[in-house]
Scaffold this motif. Structure first.
Motif, PDB file in Angstrom:
ATOM      1  N   ALA A  75      38.467  27.289   6.490  1.00 49.69           N
ATOM      2  CA  ALA A  75      37.577  26.609   7.386  1.00 49.69           C
ATOM      3  C   ALA A  75      37.637  25.221   7.334  1.00 49.69           C
ATOM      4  O   ALA A  75      37.572  24.480   8.319  1.00 49.69           O
ATOM      5  N   LYS A  76      37.497  24.361   6.322  1.00 46.07           N
ATOM      6  CA  LYS A  76      37.713  22.992   6.175  1.00 46.07           C
ATOM      7  C   LYS A  76      38.848  22.466   6.811  1.00 46.07           C
ATOM      8  O   LYS A  76      38.842  21.431   7.418  1.00 46.07           O
ATOM      9  N   GLN A  77      40.078  23.116   6.525  1.00 48.08           N
ATOM     10  CA  GLN A  77      41.279  22.715   7.339  1.00 48.08           C
ATOM     11  C   GLN A  77      41.162  22.718   8.621  1.00 48.08           C
ATOM     12  O   GLN A  77      41.502  21.803   9.674  1.00 48.08           O
ATOM     13  N   LEU A  78      40.563  23.681   9.441  1.00 49.14           N
ATOM     14  CA  LEU A  78      40.350  23.798  10.990  1.00 49.14           C
ATOM     15  C   LEU A  78      39.240  22.669  11.119  1.00 49.14           C
ATOM     16  O   LEU A  78      39.611  21.926  12.095  1.00 49.14           O
ATOM     17  N   ALA A  79      38.364  22.110  10.391  1.00 50.31           N
ATOM     18  CA  ALA A  79      37.486  21.304  10.678  1.00 50.31           C
ATOM     19  C   ALA A  79      38.205  19.719  10.744  1.00 50.31           C
ATOM     20  O   ALA A  79      37.878  18.824  11.617  1.00 50.31           O
ATOM     21  N   VAL A  80      39.241  19.638   9.791  1.00 52.01           N
ATOM     22  CA  VAL A  80      39.802  18.439   9.674  1.00 52.01           C
ATOM     23  C   VAL A  80      40.596  18.257  11.043  1.00 52.01           C
ATOM     24  O   VAL A  80      40.929  17.131  11.575  1.00 52.01           O
ATOM     25  N   PHE A  81      41.561  19.577  11.403  1.00 52.76           N
ATOM     26  CA  PHE A  81      42.397  19.433  12.897  1.00 52.76           C
ATOM     27  C   PHE A  81      41.506  18.711  13.811  1.00 52.76           C
ATOM     28  O   PHE A  81      42.196  18.305  14.695  1.00 52.76           O
ATOM     29  N   LYS A  82      40.343  19.563  13.825  1.00 55.29           N
ATOM     30  CA  LYS A  82      39.487  19.121  15.117  1.00 55.29           C
ATOM     31  C   LYS A  82      39.193  17.780  15.131  1.00 55.29           C
ATOM     32  O   LYS A  82      39.185  17.020  16.024  1.00 55.29           O
ATOM     33  N   GLY A  83      38.672  17.193  13.897  1.00 57.03           N
ATOM     34  CA  GLY A  83      38.177  15.987  13.789  1.00 57.03           C
ATOM     35  C   GLY A  83      39.503  14.943  14.083  1.00 57.03           C
ATOM     36  O   GLY A  83      39.332  13.683  14.507  1.00 57.03           O
ATOM     37  N   LEU A  84      40.670  15.408  13.604  1.00 52.76           N
ATOM     38  CA  LEU A  84      42.095  14.309  13.807  1.00 52.76           C
ATOM     39  C   LEU A  84      42.383  14.465  15.286  1.00 52.76           C
ATOM     40  O   LEU A  84      43.221  13.593  15.465  1.00 52.76           O
ATOM     41  N   GLY A  85      41.781  15.132  16.084  1.00 54.83           N
ATOM     42  CA  GLY A  85      42.181  15.177  17.607  1.00 54.83           C
ATOM     43  C   GLY A  85      43.551  16.040  17.780  1.00 54.83           C
ATOM     44  O   GLY A  85      43.993  16.058  18.747  1.00 54.83           O
ATOM     45  N   LEU A  86      43.725  17.193  16.916  1.00 53.96           N
ATOM     46  CA  LEU A  86      44.841  18.032  17.239  1.00 53.96           C
ATOM     47  C   LEU A  86      44.222  19.078  18.271  1.00 53.96           C
ATOM     48  O   LEU A  86      43.055  19.235  18.534  1.00 53.96           O
ATOM     49  N   THR A  87      45.285  19.409  18.768  1.00 58.81           N
ATOM     50  CA  THR A  87      44.663  20.421  20.117  1.00 58.81           C
ATOM     51  C   THR A  87      44.110  21.873  19.686  1.00 58.81           C
ATOM     52  O   THR A  87      43.314  22.108  20.316  1.00 58.81           O
ATOM     53  N   ALA A  88      44.509  22.251  18.634  1.00 64.12           N
ATOM     54  CA  ALA A  88      44.023  23.601  18.242  1.00 64.12           C
ATOM     55  C   ALA A  88      44.237  23.878  16.725  1.00 64.12           C
ATOM     56  O   ALA A  88      44.984  23.100  16.174  1.00 64.12           O
ATOM     57  N   GLY A  89      43.667  25.004  16.227  1.00 64.15           N
ATOM     58  CA  GLY A  89      43.904  25.514  14.861  1.00 64.15           C
ATOM     59  C   GLY A  89      44.253  26.950  14.952  1.00 64.15           C
ATOM     60  O   GLY A  89      43.879  27.749  15.859  1.00 64.15           O
ATOM     61  N   TYR A  90      45.488  27.004  14.490  1.00 68.94           N
ATOM     62  CA  TYR A  90      46.067  28.579  14.452  1.00 68.94           C
ATOM     63  C   TYR A  90      45.835  29.182  13.157  1.00 68.94           C
ATOM     64  O   TYR A  90      46.416  28.642  12.067  1.00 68.94           O
ATOM     65  N   ILE A  91      45.266  30.450  12.906  1.00 66.36           N
ATOM     66  CA  ILE A  91      45.073  30.983  11.473  1.00 66.36           C
ATOM     67  C   ILE A  91      46.075  32.163  11.417  1.00 66.36           C
ATOM     68  O   ILE A  91      45.999  32.868  12.223  1.00 66.36           O
ATOM     69  N   GLY A  92      46.566  32.206  10.097  1.00 62.35           N
ATOM     70  CA  GLY A  92      47.358  33.239   9.774  1.00 62.35           C
ATOM     71  C   GLY A  92      47.179  33.799   8.679  1.00 62.35           C
ATOM     72  O   GLY A  92      46.125  33.187   7.798  1.00 62.35           O
ATOM     73  N   GLY A  93      47.339  34.921   8.277  1.00 65.57           N
ATOM     74  CA  GLY A  93      47.052  35.622   6.969  1.00 65.57           C
ATOM     75  C   GLY A  93      46.074  36.741   7.052  1.00 65.57           C
ATOM     76  O   GLY A  93      46.254  37.867   6.219  1.00 65.57           O
ATOM     77  N   PRO A  94      44.810  36.873   7.766  1.00 64.32           N
ATOM     78  CA  PRO A  94      43.758  37.701   7.720  1.00 64.32           C
ATOM     79  C   PRO A  94      44.509  39.110   8.164  1.00 64.32           C
ATOM     80  O   PRO A  94      45.289  39.153   9.122  1.00 64.32           O
ATOM     81  N   SER A  95      43.995  40.205   7.693  1.00 69.01           N
ATOM     82  CA  SER A  95      44.518  41.600   7.941  1.00 69.01           C
ATOM     83  C   SER A  95      43.427  42.020   8.998  1.00 69.01           C
ATOM     84  O   SER A  95      43.419  43.310   9.518  1.00 69.01           O
ATOM     85  N   LYS A  96      42.265  41.597   8.799  1.00 71.47           N
ATOM     86  CA  LYS A  96      40.995  42.037   9.617  1.00 71.47           C
ATOM     87  C   LYS A  96      40.363  41.130  10.739  1.00 71.47           C
ATOM     88  O   LYS A  96      40.296  39.972  10.110  1.00 71.47           O
TER      89      LYS A  96
END
Length: 534
Positions: free
Chosen positions: A281-302
């Motif tokens: 979650a903190k990584q996603l918050a950093v992406f948003k703060g840095l001005g990246l376009t989106a956050g892409y999440i991998g790993g969860p199975s649910k």
């Protein structure tokens, strides 16, 4: 708040400047029976039906394992296909198979394609499968762009026709989590080449160093490229962290420091569940703060795990991310960065290129890879195989005569070619030689994927992802840097190997204009095309 996905296509999400979240879906190995939807289909539906998820991205045989193809799941899922990204990799299909797959995707409304070279196969029926790698990611991107422009092809009567234009939105991947300059700089140069060849957006490989994510943004800005960047977050657990740390999954990096934390929290009552989700979650918050376009999440199975991570990311304050960016920096020892660190932010300084790197460009260090054989190869190529040189034209006339009327002398020279190139380079007699493209290291002999257009993302500490040899592009980088050529090492048209030339004379094919070098010269003369500008 996260942007809603209502009536917004993936292309619009990536280009309109608002922050969205995407989810990675990995298919399974095995038969999907007809009847009630299986768990995988239900999983995909749950993701697409939730407003927190902008798009889903479906993998193509990740890790080199055989699985259901991504388009099967895409077709099975109901709803708008403009919110589905299909991965397309080069490990299992030759260029004809890739083109066929691309036509199939386009005809079924799947226009969002993530183009990758792919992992080396690790499994298969009754043994490990033979890889293909007829194209790499650069060649695949260029082919998809050509299809968008109207592919030129011959019809059954031999007439040149223009095929219907596709509308692919082409993505590429970059692996910034390389430890050494000799690995990282070729990755960055190849990224620039992918964009030049037609990539519309960039997804980072997974890692846990916010400074490296930020550096991708700085790199593109340095070159004046306004290309959307999607940051990749992978939800760790203790077992996966161990795998990444060992290098079991190519291109996925977990440092000693992060592994220690994974073991510490992974041994707790909740097996690290809270720690790992907070990290994502903190990584996603950093992406948003840095001005990246989106956050892409991998790993969860649910599906609910994706939602919980996004909700946690959205719960943070707007000014929390700089602290997270400092906190989530898990480099390996002696990690190379292209940009100097800004002491105030802990991230890269856009105004300061790595001072040591700049000095080394002026005075390149000695390298064990700059051998006598390499020096001699450069001289021979310059004297005899460079079209601007007079010797080239003399040999061209000789080979033209031999081509019309072969004799004992031409056969003797052909024998000399095979023996000398095998002894000197391990030559596999491909007939379409890329030695001058790869700093005189034969890609067929020394690269598991025969990469002719730059490195794949699977190397680890300068070693091939198979662990049996040095990465040829790390070696090539050191050779070319010694001659002040490293920054231009990929500034040329895409190399496509012509299999028709296999076991024919590469020397003859060069002098007679049959190999890819002739096509490169033609492309450069007609368009001035190189890989990218400085």
């Amino acid at each position: 708040m996260a942007a809603s996905n209502d009536n917004v296509t993936f292309r619009e999400m990536i280009t309109q400047g608002r922050f969205y979240y995407g989810a990675e879906v990995v298919t399974t190995r095995g038969f999907a029976s007809a009847g009630p939807p299986n768990e995988l289909v239900t999983f995909g539906e749950q993701l697409l039906n939730d407003p927190r998820i902008g798009w889903i991205s479906i993998t193509d045989n990740p890790g080199g394992n055989p699985m259901l193809p991504p388009d099967w799941l895409g077709r099975t899922l109901p709803g708008d296909r403009s919110r589905i990204v299909l991965h397309l990799t080069c490990k299992d299909l030759n260029r004809n198979g890739l083109e066929s797959a691309a036509w199939k995707y386009a005809s079924e409304g799947f226009n969002n394609v993530l183009a990758m070279t792919g992992d080396y196969p690790t499994a298969g029926f009754s043994g490990t499968a033979s890889p293909v790698f007829d194209l790499d990611s650069v060649g695949l991107i260029a082919m998809l762009r050509a299809m968008n422009q109207g592919l030129q092809a011959r019809d059954p009567r031999g007439r040149m026709v223009t095929l219907p234009r596709t509308n692919f939105f082409i993505g590429c991947v970059v692996s910034p989590f390389k430890r050494h300059e000799r690995e990282l700089m070729p990755q960055y140069l190849k990224l620039l080449r992918k964009i030049h060849c037609g990539a519309h957006y960039v997804i980072t490989q997974l890692g846990y160093d916010m400074r490296k994510f930020h550096e991708v943004k700085l790199l593109l800005s340095h070159y004046g490229l306004d290309v959307p960047i999607v940051g990749y977050v992978y939800l760790l657990n203790k077992v996966v962290a161990e795998m990444f740390h060992r290098g079991d999954i190519p291109g996925c990096v977990v440092s000693d420091k992060l592994l220690a934390l994974a073991r510490k929290y992974g041994g707790g009552p909740d097996k690290g569940r809270s720690f790992f989700r907070e990290l994502a979650a903190k990584q996603l918050a950093v992406f948003k703060g840095l001005g990246l376009t989106a956050g892409y999440i991998g790993g969860p199975s649910k599906a609910r795990t994706f939602f919980e991570i996004i909700d946690q990311a959205e719960s943070y304050g707007e000014n929390d991310w700089p602290d997270f960016a400092r906190e989530i920096q898990f480099p390996r020892d002696n990690e190379f960065y292209l940009f100097e660190q800004d002491p105030q932010t802990g991230l890269g300084d856009p105004n300061r290129i790595n001072r040591g790197y700049l000095e080394s460009l002026e005075k390149p260090p000695r390298s064990k890879h700059v051998t006598l054989g390499y020096r001699l190869s450069r001289r021979v190529h310059d004297k005899f195989f460079t079209p601007e040189n007079g010797y080239f034209n003399v040999l061209k006339r000789v080979y033209q005569r031999w081509d019309n009327k072969p004799g004992l002398l031409s056969k003797a020279v052909r024998c000399l070619e095979r023996i000398s190139k095998f002894i000197g380079y391990g030559c596999r007699d491909c007939g379409d030689c890329s030695l001058p493209d790869c700093a005189y290291i034969c890609p067929n002999a020394w690269c598991a994927k025969a990469m002719r257009n730059g490195p794949c993302g699977g190397s680890n500490d300068g070693e091939c992802e198979l662990g049996d040899k040095e990465c040829i592009w790390a070696r090539a980088y050191e050779r070319l840097k010694y001659y002040h050529e490293s920054q231009r090492m990929l500034q040329r048209p895409v190399v496509y190997y012509n299999a028709e030339l296999k076991e024919t004379s590469a020397w003859a094919n060069t002098f007679l204009g049959r190999d890819h070098h002739a096509e490169e010269s033609k492309a450069t003369e007609e368009t001035g095309d190189t890989a990218h500008g400085d």
